[in-house]
Design an enzyme around this catalytic site. Structure first.
Site, PDB file in Angstrom:
ATOM      1  N   HIS A  74      12.184  24.544  -1.277  1.00  0.00           N
ATOM      2  CA  HIS A  74      12.592  23.351  -2.003  1.00  0.00           C
ATOM      3  C   HIS A  74      11.493  22.282  -1.970  1.00  0.00           C
ATOM      4  O   HIS A  74      11.212  21.618  -2.975  1.00  0.00           O
ATOM      5  CB  HIS A  74      13.893  22.820  -1.376  1.00  0.00           C
ATOM      6  CG  HIS A  74      14.332  21.500  -1.886  1.00  0.00           C
ATOM      7  ND1 HIS A  74      14.168  20.330  -1.171  1.00  0.00           N
ATOM      8  CD2 HIS A  74      14.926  21.140  -3.056  1.00  0.00           C
ATOM      9  CE1 HIS A  74      14.637  19.319  -1.873  1.00  0.00           C
ATOM     10  NE2 HIS A  74      15.112  19.777  -3.016  1.00  0.00           N
TER      11      HIS A  74
ATOM     12  N   GLU B  47       8.862  23.174  -4.366  1.00  0.00           N
ATOM     13  CA  GLU B  47       9.299  22.857  -5.737  1.00  0.00           C
ATOM     14  C   GLU B  47       8.972  21.394  -6.059  1.00  0.00           C
ATOM     15  O   GLU B  47       8.401  21.089  -7.105  1.00  0.00           O
ATOM     16  CB  GLU B  47      10.802  23.124  -5.864  1.00  0.00           C
ATOM     17  CG  GLU B  47      11.422  22.690  -7.171  1.00  0.00           C
ATOM     18  CD  GLU B  47      12.720  21.928  -6.980  1.00  0.00           C
ATOM     19  OE1 GLU B  47      12.795  20.776  -7.452  1.00  0.00           O
ATOM     20  OE2 GLU B  47      13.667  22.466  -6.347  1.00  0.00           O
ATOM     21  N   HIS B  48       9.310  20.490  -5.143  1.00  0.00           N
ATOM     22  CA  HIS B  48       8.996  19.066  -5.376  1.00  0.00           C
ATOM     23  C   HIS B  48       7.489  18.866  -5.526  1.00  0.00           C
ATOM     24  O   HIS B  48       7.034  18.108  -6.376  1.00  0.00           O
ATOM     25  CB  HIS B  48       9.476  18.229  -4.187  1.00  0.00           C
ATOM     26  CG  HIS B  48      10.885  17.755  -4.328  1.00  0.00           C
ATOM     27  ND1 HIS B  48      11.238  16.425  -4.271  1.00  0.00           N
ATOM     28  CD2 HIS B  48      12.041  18.427  -4.517  1.00  0.00           C
ATOM     29  CE1 HIS B  48      12.546  16.302  -4.411  1.00  0.00           C
ATOM     30  NE2 HIS B  48      13.061  17.496  -4.562  1.00  0.00           N
TER      31      HIS B  48
ATOM     32  N   GLU C  15      17.245  12.726  -0.199  1.00  0.00           N
ATOM     33  CA  GLU C  15      18.038  13.767  -0.855  1.00  0.00           C
ATOM     34  C   GLU C  15      18.940  14.448   0.178  1.00  0.00           C
ATOM     35  O   GLU C  15      20.117  14.687  -0.073  1.00  0.00           O
ATOM     36  CB  GLU C  15      17.099  14.780  -1.526  1.00  0.00           C
ATOM     37  CG  GLU C  15      17.837  15.782  -2.399  1.00  0.00           C
ATOM     38  CD  GLU C  15      16.903  16.748  -3.134  1.00  0.00           C
ATOM     39  OE1 GLU C  15      15.670  16.566  -3.064  1.00  0.00           O
ATOM     40  OE2 GLU C  15      17.417  17.680  -3.769  1.00  0.00           O
TER      41      GLU C  15
END
Lengths: 429, 417
Positions: free
Chosen positions: A69, A72-73, A145
């Site tokens: 993840h 991905e960012h 997040e």
């Protein structure tokens, strides 16, 4: 390159597909008269892949949780300092990305300038750029997040259930990792993961919508950067998962209005993909509706006694290395719902399933398939999920036709085992 | 779009969308948003879908839907300006894809018409169950903190006018209802409300019109109008409200009055302005509050078309309130000053045009767009709206921004903070 042209008489759908010499799988699905086009560029890599052996190496690589993840960012940082979103925005494209347990995907929707948007997608996903400074900067955003999820009752409910069902499988870990685990992420780790999982032979691109096949293929081919495809598979390592669950019950207090519950059944018939997996998916989905769907005897009883409301729903999640079904909703007495579910399973085991119910509900699975071709996003998403478990969405009909009442009866015995079930509850403060 | 007038109150609209594999029928009953009926309207669709002359009990409704290859039924309530709209929506695969040639669209219309004009589940037990569910829905709004913060901001902002009434009604209002009172309300409103029926997909519109006509020919209707909506003009000054709750992340919601009504010639400019300011990953809020300052995971702005209100929402650390608040206002000033790059301007227009164009591929989005236009009284086609957006100039954006005034600041923060 030449693509294969495939058509389906049943749905009227058509597709052009092939594998590029770089290893990239290309799937182009034109939809007549559509305004929108959706392109999704995905890798078979998600939060469960923190342990693996790189092709050609012998040592096991282990990286911090949450890295898929995080990566991905970080794909949105470009070597020249430019902003990826600006490139799409300039051409009216709406870009996004997501990371799930088993997949990371980069995507956009657009109604115009498809080629320009697609060129931007091809470019940035193949342009990794990680420095100490940029990696450091992301800790704040992802930290927020993670905190946002910490306040979400439904999210906690779900992960608490997975922690009941699974003893070792990494599906029980949060996709974004923890504030602690992500603090160990470095550019070196990110490059290691990128160079392994973003090798084009581990990736596919699916485009669905109102676009021109020739010019889109041209943009994809020109956009492919130098890539040496792996000749062997990336070995993904999961701890051995026993068939027994970890624990039967989890409870947490949060600021939610009414108590939330989620009941899970761990599927131990795993380890395969392809059409066999799709057939299992159809069987379990039919069973969930027969046993707990809106028209079921149990739903009516629970609804009319006020133990459940409209939020009650069921879902079956299936991947090659794990699968589970889940029944969730709101209830003032979650334990009573759980007891009723277990009792209903015992009753059906004694009295048998109803064949009329089966025939009627099997139709629902067909309607759902036909309907899924409407929305470009849903269609491409389903297509890629099937692809990544080794199945072909165009051949859904074959698996569907094979599902018989006897199969469903057998699946019931195999799947709905109360010893392999658990209950997760979120109670208000 | 074809439109067929069934009677003074009922219109049938057909939008051919045969490229899709489904046909969707939506029935929209327009009621005024007002205290005396808000809770009744909110409860009604949930009772109506429990049973009707065609399918007298819930189980038979659900079995019927399954027979229609899993047609999906939804019923609920919308709030648009002064309009409190009860809706029923049914989506089925189009007849063309029925494996055995079943008349799925006609069967769907038959079920919907029975639900709307022949509901039969006004018994005490059913109404009691649905009252409880309605109360659960109201209390459950707290579960989504992001949405909850905006609802609270809206409520505080519009206190004293009908728009402050909650879409789902009030707990007290729902609890006070009896089965008889609900039935009476139904009987009154069914003949005295504007009812719009939208069909999107592939269908024989005349045959469907006949079905609607057959169901309503023997009823007597009292001519009705779409309830009017008025622009929110506020009181001047800034209202500040803080709630404390057991949360890990703070939720900031700021309400602005824009002074631009849905039917104003400047509305398209306001849409572009909102898009530049906080309407997506191309916007100032996203790029500054989130990306540059890493203050939050989300920061965005949105418009309530029917009221001329703009909301800004952000999820932040409690202690970052001042920083986020100041930056949000600083970015608004930047828009007002015309500090807008060519890229921001073009991206914002493109994003809006793109979104409008995409409605053409989505039957539910299409219906909601048309309903919004109908309630606003503008009735712009999608292409007309696209043209209006494309014609917006930078000066018009500045003009629209100049009218935007901060009205209410709501912060949902921790117990200890």
């Amino acid at each position: 390159m030449e693509l294969k042209h495939i058509t389906s008489d049943i749905t009227g759908e058509e597709m052009y597909c092939g594998t590029h010499p770089s290893g990239l799988g290309i799937y182009l699905i034109p939809k007549k008269d559509y305004s929108e086009t959706y392109a999704i560029f995905g890798t078979r890599y998600g939060s469960v892949n923190s342990k693996f052996i790189v092709p050609g190496e012998t040592e096991v690589t282990e990286v911090p949780d949450g890295i898929a993840h995080y990566l991905e960012h970080k794909m949105f940082d470009q070597p020249d300092g430019s902003n990826v979103f600006d490139k799409f925005a300039k051409y009216g494209g709406n870009a996004n990305a997501f990371t799930s347990f088993d997949m990371t995907a980069y995507l956009f929707t657009a109604t115009e300038h498809i080629e320009e948007n697609l060129a931007a997608l091809m470019d940035y996903v193949q342009s990794p750029y990680y420095t100490d400074e940029t990696v450091q900067k992301e800790q704040g955003i992802i930290g927020q997040e993670i905190r946002m999820y910490d306040d979400s009752g439904n999210w906690k409910l779900f992960f608490n259930l997975l922690n009941c069902l699974y003893q070792n499988h990494p599906v029980k870990k949060e996709i974004a990792g923890t504030v602690e685990s992500i603090s160990h992420i470095t550019p070196e780790y990110l490059y290691k993961c990128y160079n392994t999982f973003y090798n084009l032979s581990n990736m596919s691109i699916v485009v669905v919508g109102g676009f021109n096949v020739e010019s889109v293929l041209d943009v994809i081919e020109k956009g492919i950067k130098k890539n040496e495809p792996f000749t062997e598979e990336i070995k993904k390592i999961y701890e051995d998962e026993p068939s027994e669950i970890a624990k039967p019950y989890a409870e947490q207090k949060m600021s939610v209005a009414s108590p939330l519950f989620m009941i899970g059944f761990k599927d131990t018939d795993t380890g395969y993909g392809g059409e066999r997996l799709i057939k299992k998916y159809i069987e379990v989905s039919i069973l969930l509706k027969m046993l707990f769907g809106r028209s079921s005897r149990l739903y009516k009883e629970l609804y009319e006694s006020g133990l459940i409301n409209n939020t009650f729903q069921t879902d079956y999640t299936v991947q090659t290395s794990y699968a589970y079904s889940a029944i969730e909703g709101e209830s003032r007495d979650s334990k009573a719902v759980y007891e009723a579910v277990k009792n209903e399973i015992e009753r059906v085991r004694r009295e048998g399933l109803n064949e009329d119910d089966f025939n009627r509900i099997k139709k629902v699975m067909w309607g759902r398939y036909i309907r899924s071709h409407n929305n470009v996003e849903e269609y491409a998403g389903m297509f890629m999920q099937f692809l990544f478990v080794g199945a072909d969405y165009f051949n859904y009909h074959d698996a569907y036709e094979k599902v018989t009442f006897d199969d469903v009866k057998r699946r019931f015995e195999n799947h709905f085992v109360t010893e392999r079930s658990a209950l997760s509850v979120i109670n208000p403060m | 779009m074809d439109s067929l007038k069934i009677n003074d109150n009922i219109n049938l609209y057909y939008v051919p969308m045969t490229k899709l594999k489904t046909t969707s029928i939506g029935v929209y009953i327009h009621r005024p948003l007002r205290e005396k009926e808000v809770s009744k309207n909110a409860l009604l669709p949930y009772v109506m879908k429990r049973g009707c002359a065609l399918c007298p009990e819930s189980g038979s409704v659900f079995r019927r839907l399954e027979e229609l290859y899993g047609a999906s039924l939804s019923a609920g309530i919308l709030k648009r300006g002064g309009d409190h709209t009860i809706y029923f929506s049914l989506e089925t695969i189009s007849d063309k894809y029925a494996p055995n040639g079943e008349p799925l669209t006609a069967d769907s219309m038959k079920l919907l018409m029975s639900m709307v004009f022949e509901p039969s589940a006004f018994d005490n037990d059913t109404v009691a169950q649905e009252k409880k569910n309605a109360v659960d829905r109201i209390t459950a709004e707290i579960n989504d903190k992001r949405l909850y913060a905006q609802l609270r901001c809206s409520e505080e902002m519009c206190r004293g006018e009908s728009f402050a009434l909650p879409r789902l009604g009030t707990k007290e209002g729902v609890e006070a209802l009896t089965a008889d009172a609900l039935k009476e309300h139904y009987e009154e409103i069914i003949k005295s409300s504007v009812i719009d029926v939208y069909v999107c997909g592939g269908a024989d519109i005349n045959a469907l019109a006949k079905q609607v006509n057959d169901c309503t020919a023997n009823m007597t209707f009292i001519k009705a109008q779409i309830p009017p909506s008025s622009l929110f003009d506020g009181r001047g000054g800034v209202k500040r409200v803080t709630d404390h709750m057991d949360v890990v992340q703070g939720k900031l919601s700021m309400g602005f009055r824009t002074g631009t009504a849905a039917n104003s010639a400047n509305y398209a400019a306001l849409m572009v302005m909102n898009s530049i300011y906080g309407g997506g990953a191309h916007s100032k809020l996203f790029n500054n509050v989130r990306e540059k300052l890493s203050l939050c995971y989300y920061a965005s702005s949105s418009l309530v078309r029917s009221k001329g209100i703009m909301f800004v929402n952000a999820g932040i650390e409690f202690q970052n309130f001042d920083k986020a608040y100041n930056e949000i206002l600083a970015q608004l000033d930047a828009v007002k000053n015309g500090d807008i790059s060519e890229l921001e301007f073009e991206s914002s227009k493109n994003a809006l045009v793109n979104q409008l164009e995409a409605y053409k591929d989505d039957q539910i989005a299409m219906q909601l767009y048309l309903i919004d236009e109908r309630i606003s009284g503008t009735n712009y086609s999608i292409d007309k709206m696209k043209d209006m957006i494309n014609n917006v100039t930078l000066d018009k954006v500045k003009e629209a921004a100049a009218e935007v005034k901060l009205d209410t600041v709501y912060f949902l923060t921790g117990k200890e903070a």
